[in-house]
Design a protein around this motif. Structure first.
Motif, short mmCIF file in Angstrom:
data_model
loop_
_atom_site.label_atom_id
_atom_site.label_comp_id
_atom_site.label_asym_id
_atom_site.label_seq_id
_atom_site.Cartn_x
_atom_site.Cartn_y
_atom_site.Cartn_z
N VAL A 49 0.76 -1.31 -0.19
CA VAL A 49 -0.12 -0.04 0.11
C VAL A 49 0.86 1.20 -0.15
N LEU A 55 -3.74 -6.41 -5.50
CA LEU A 55 -4.46 -5.81 -4.45
C LEU A 55 -5.85 -5.36 -4.98
N ALA A 56 -6.93 -5.31 -4.14
CA ALA A 56 -8.11 -5.33 -4.34
C ALA A 56 -8.09 -3.76 -4.17
N SER A 61 -10.68 -1.95 -2.93
CA SER A 61 -11.25 -1.80 -1.74
C SER A 61 -10.12 -1.93 -0.42
N THR A 62 -9.31 -3.15 -0.88
CA THR A 62 -8.41 -3.29 0.27
C THR A 62 -7.41 -2.14 0.22
N PHE A 63 -7.00 -1.61 -0.88
CA PHE A 63 -6.08 -0.32 -0.96
C PHE A 63 -6.66 0.82 -0.19
N TYR A 80 -8.91 0.90 2.30
CA TYR A 80 -8.95 0.43 3.62
C TYR A 80 -7.59 0.88 4.31
N HIS A 81 -6.67 0.09 3.51
CA HIS A 81 -5.28 0.54 4.38
C HIS A 81 -4.71 1.93 4.19
#
Length: 220
Positions: free
Chosen positions: A3, A24-25, A27-29, A31-32
């Motif tokens: 990230v 990486l998805a 949404s995951t990016f 979020y982090h």
């Protein structure tokens, strides 16, 4: 770590491409990324530690570790003797030579001691190698009012952080290139340590390089 790399690169590359390369998805990016931008939960602890350190005239903190590692190049041996500050894992000084002699280790220690500010008295940790038991090593420490610390006999875990650095250096540099001479390897080691100190990110340092981590800590 992925990230932080994407955040650093997204000004120059499109986000979808970076996410695809990193695996990486979206949404995951995000979020982090939000977590990284959130207030530091350790801010109060860092502030308290800084206050205590200042109040006690800099008498707490900052331990050094050192060791020697060996490389084999075209039938010859090359040795590296670095001194690391455990606060940010920065290599304060180092020497490279063809023999693991007293000059090798004493020179790197002398260079590290020269970086001390008035009143600083670090603990200097090593294994029980002959270089570190020699009177000349102890005289250097005593002259700087530094405190000697040594690993328990036959216990490599007591100096695990330095062993970890050697592992990274050999995995990321030495095992990736076939060096034809000790001179070529010496030049590569110089560049690696510069990169390690100033650019190589570490999860143990909040995704920063040693130099960046120290600069951030001094702002607290």
């Amino acid at each position: 770590m992925k990230v932080q790399a994407i955040i650093a690169l997204k000004a120059d590359f499109s986000l979808p491409v970076l996410l695809q390369v990193a695996g990486l998805a979206r949404s995951t990016f995000f979020y982090h990324q939000a977590r990284l931008r959130a207030p530091d939960p350790k801010e109060a602890v860092k502030s308290a530690a800084t206050t205590i350190f200042t109040k006690n005239h800099g008498r707490y903190g900052q331990k050094w570790v050192t060791d020697v590692t060996e490389f084999r190049v075209d039938g010859r041996k090359l040795y590296l003797s670095p001194v690391m500050d455990l606060f940010d894992r920065q290599i304060l000084s180092y020497t490279v030579g063809l023999s693991p002699n007293l000059a090798l280790t004493n020179t790197s220690l002398r260079m590290a001691l020269a970086t001390l500010e008035y009143g600083q008295k670090p603990i200097v940790h090593s294994d029980q190698g002959f270089q570190y038991q020699h009177a000349s090593w102890r005289r250097l420490l005593q002259g700087a009012n530094a405190i000697q610390s040594m690993s328990r006999k036959g216990n490599c875990y007591d100096n695990a952080v330095m062993e970890n650095f050697f592992g990274h250096l050999k995995e990321e540099l030495f095992h990736h290139v076939r060096f034809l001479s000790t001179g070529a390897l010496t030049s590569a080691i110089h560049e690696y340590i510069r990169w390690y100190n100033t650019e190589r990110i570490s999860t143990k340092l909040e995704g920063l390089s040693p130099v960046q981590y120290r600069a951030q800590a001094l702002k607290v």
